[in-house]
Scaffold this motif. Sequence first.
Motif, PDB file in Angstrom:
ATOM      1  N   THR A   1      64.682   1.587 -10.899  1.00 34.84           N
ATOM      2  CA  THR A   1      63.340   1.463 -10.282  1.00 34.84           C
ATOM      3  C   THR A   1      62.692   2.602 -10.925  1.00 34.84           C
ATOM      4  N   ILE A   2      63.278   3.779 -10.740  1.00 39.24           N
ATOM      5  CA  ILE A   2      62.569   5.032 -10.764  1.00 39.24           C
ATOM      6  C   ILE A   2      62.174   5.196 -12.279  1.00 39.24           C
ATOM      7  N   TYR A   3      63.209   4.356 -13.274  1.00 39.97           N
ATOM      8  CA  TYR A   3      62.941   4.913 -14.834  1.00 39.97           C
ATOM      9  C   TYR A   3      61.706   3.861 -15.062  1.00 39.97           C
ATOM     10  N   SER A   4      61.934   2.708 -14.370  1.00 41.18           N
ATOM     11  CA  SER A   4      60.737   1.595 -14.895  1.00 41.18           C
ATOM     12  C   SER A   4      59.314   2.264 -14.395  1.00 41.18           C
ATOM     13  N   LEU A   5      59.150   2.854 -13.349  1.00 48.81           N
ATOM     14  CA  LEU A   5      57.992   3.409 -12.878  1.00 48.81           C
ATOM     15  C   LEU A   5      57.775   4.660 -14.024  1.00 48.81           C
ATOM     16  N   ILE A   6      58.818   5.337 -14.579  1.00 48.02           N
ATOM     17  CA  ILE A   6      58.426   6.365 -15.679  1.00 48.02           C
ATOM     18  C   ILE A   6      57.997   5.724 -16.866  1.00 48.02           C
ATOM     19  N   VAL A   7      58.530   4.645 -17.146  1.00 53.00           N
ATOM     20  CA  VAL A   7      58.088   3.871 -18.259  1.00 53.00           C
ATOM     21  C   VAL A   7      56.742   3.369 -18.238  1.00 53.00           C
ATOM     22  N   ILE A   8      56.445   2.922 -16.803  1.00 51.34           N
ATOM     23  CA  ILE A   8      54.971   2.516 -16.856  1.00 51.34           C
ATOM     24  C   ILE A   8      53.940   3.614 -16.947  1.00 51.34           C
ATOM     25  N   ILE A   9      54.300   4.784 -16.115  1.00 57.07           N
ATOM     26  CA  ILE A   9      53.455   5.798 -16.480  1.00 57.07           C
ATOM     27  C   ILE A   9      53.290   6.281 -17.879  1.00 57.07           C
ATOM     28  N   SER A  10      54.391   6.230 -18.282  1.00 54.73           N
ATOM     29  CA  SER A  10      54.363   6.732 -19.819  1.00 54.73           C
ATOM     30  C   SER A  10      53.554   5.863 -20.858  1.00 54.73           C
TER      31      SER A  10
END
Length: 102
Positions: free
Chosen positions: A20-29
């Motif tokens: 979940t945290i990595y998916s948020l990082i992908v979205i922000i990127s």
Amino acid sequence: MFIIGNLIIALANVLDISLTIYSLIVIISAVLSWVNPDPYNPVVRFLHSVTEPVFRPIRRLLPFRLPIDISPIIVLLIIYFLQIFLISSLIELGYRIKGGNI
């Protein structure tokens, strides 16, 4: 055996939070790539260094080039698949090892 079951359930939950945290990082990127931020900003450099190793192989595997980079969408779909299939399977396995019902 309940200890092993609890360990598998705990690992599944930690993996779920990490995805979940990595998916948020992908979205922000992906959102930052639209605005062309300062490449020397430490946050931008961190996001790029964390997401680019995952995006690059997906870009190479795509047989066509689009004007829009769809690699973040593919990564998010992979993460979603892992959360639905792998995490659920691990949690169910943990409960079965414990001997209980879900």
